[in-house]
Design an enzyme around this catalytic site. Structure first.
Site, short mmCIF file in Angstrom:
data_model
loop_
_atom_site.label_atom_id
_atom_site.label_comp_id
_atom_site.label_asym_id
_atom_site.label_seq_id
_atom_site.Cartn_x
_atom_site.Cartn_y
_atom_site.Cartn_z
N ASP A 190 0.83 -1.20 0.00
CA ASP A 190 0.00 0.00 0.00
C ASP A 190 0.87 1.26 0.00
O ASP A 190 2.05 1.23 0.38
CB ASP A 190 -0.90 0.02 1.24
N1 URA Z 1 -1.31 -6.01 3.81
C1 URA Z 1 -1.80 -4.75 3.84
O1 URA Z 1 -2.86 -4.51 4.42
N2 URA Z 1 -1.10 -3.78 3.21
C2 URA Z 1 0.07 -3.98 2.56
O2 URA Z 1 0.66 -3.05 2.03
C3 URA Z 1 0.57 -5.31 2.56
C4 URA Z 1 -0.14 -6.30 3.18
#
Ligand code: URA
Length: 237
Positions: free
Chosen positions: A101
């Site tokens: 993310d």
């Molecule tokens: N899980 C998440 O919620 N975000 C990420 O960036 C990676 C795994």
């Protein structure tokens, strides 16, 4: 060789990315637009073009990035946000393996090797991801037990492979491991039990650790390391 495999080898992206390009009618073989990705191409003799430009296979490169916050895990962004690609100076068409993310930091592989990317992200191979998670409040022991035993999240049984509190007397900080690559998996697991993830850092992906790489920096990986990973998985199951 199948057209989709060849395009991935030319560095146009993962198998899924190149299948989209084929569906969009952007690939020509010997001057004819091809919409069927299982078409066989003769690598020596056929002329394959992408948007009219002749393709050739590229040498494969592999990078391990310690992704900082505020950078998007795509090759291009409509909103002109900075992408992970901009952090690595290369003329080759690299792309991220899986995604993190916007505000997640940590281990992210980038490559122009579509086959290797598919290999790493295929759920059948169960490559492990290790995350350090900071929550908005202390994680209680009963919830911790539930998350490793398994909860129902979006109608699927889901769990972390392991969980620990890495610091004594600090119950907002948790280390979790999972082989799940589903989007926002970690955040969604915690939010199912009413917690918010305020900070998320991936320490390791498929055995690649970023503890020696500063945030925003990367390391170029040796081809032999990649071969080792493939062999280990095949031998180890
Ligand atoms: N899980 C998440 O919620 N975000 C990420 O960036 C990676 C795994």
């Amino acid at each position: 060789m199948r057209l989709n495999k060849y395009l991935a080898e030319c560095g146009l992206g993962s198998r899924r990315n190149v299948e989209e390009l084929i569906e969009q009618g952007r690939i020509q073989v010997n001057g004819k637009t091809i919409m069927d990705f299982s078409t066989q191409v003769d690598v020596e003799n056929d002329v394959v073009q992408f948007d009219g430009e002749k393709l050739k296979t590229e040498s494969k490169v592999y990078y391990l990035l310690n992704k900082p916050k505020g950078v998007i895990t795509t090759t291009k962004d409509d909103k002109h946000r900075k992408t992970v690609i901009e952090l690595i100076p290369t003329n080759l068409q690299i792309f991220p393996v899986g995604r993190l993310d916007y505000n997640t930091t940590g281990a992210l592989l980038l490559t122009n090797d579509g086959d290797f990317s598919n290999f790493l992200t295929h759920p059948r191979h169960n490559f492990e991801r290790i995350y350090l998670v900071t929550l908005d409040r202390d994680l209680d022991a009963a919830h911790k037990a539930m998350l490793t035993k398994g909860i129902i999240m979006e109608r699927r049984r889901s769990r972390f492979l392991s969980m620990e509190y890495p610091k004594r007397n600090l119950f907002k900080l948790v280390r979790v491991s999972t082989s799940e690559g589903r989007n926002h998996f970690v955040k969604r697991m915690f939010s199912t039990l009413g917690y918010q993830v305020v900070n998320l850092h991936r320490e390791e992906f498929a055995g690649f650790r970023i503890d020696k790489i500063p945030l925003g920096k990367y390391q170029k990986l040796d081809r032999t390391v990649i071969e080792q990973i493939k062999r280990k998985k095949i031998v180890g199951g």
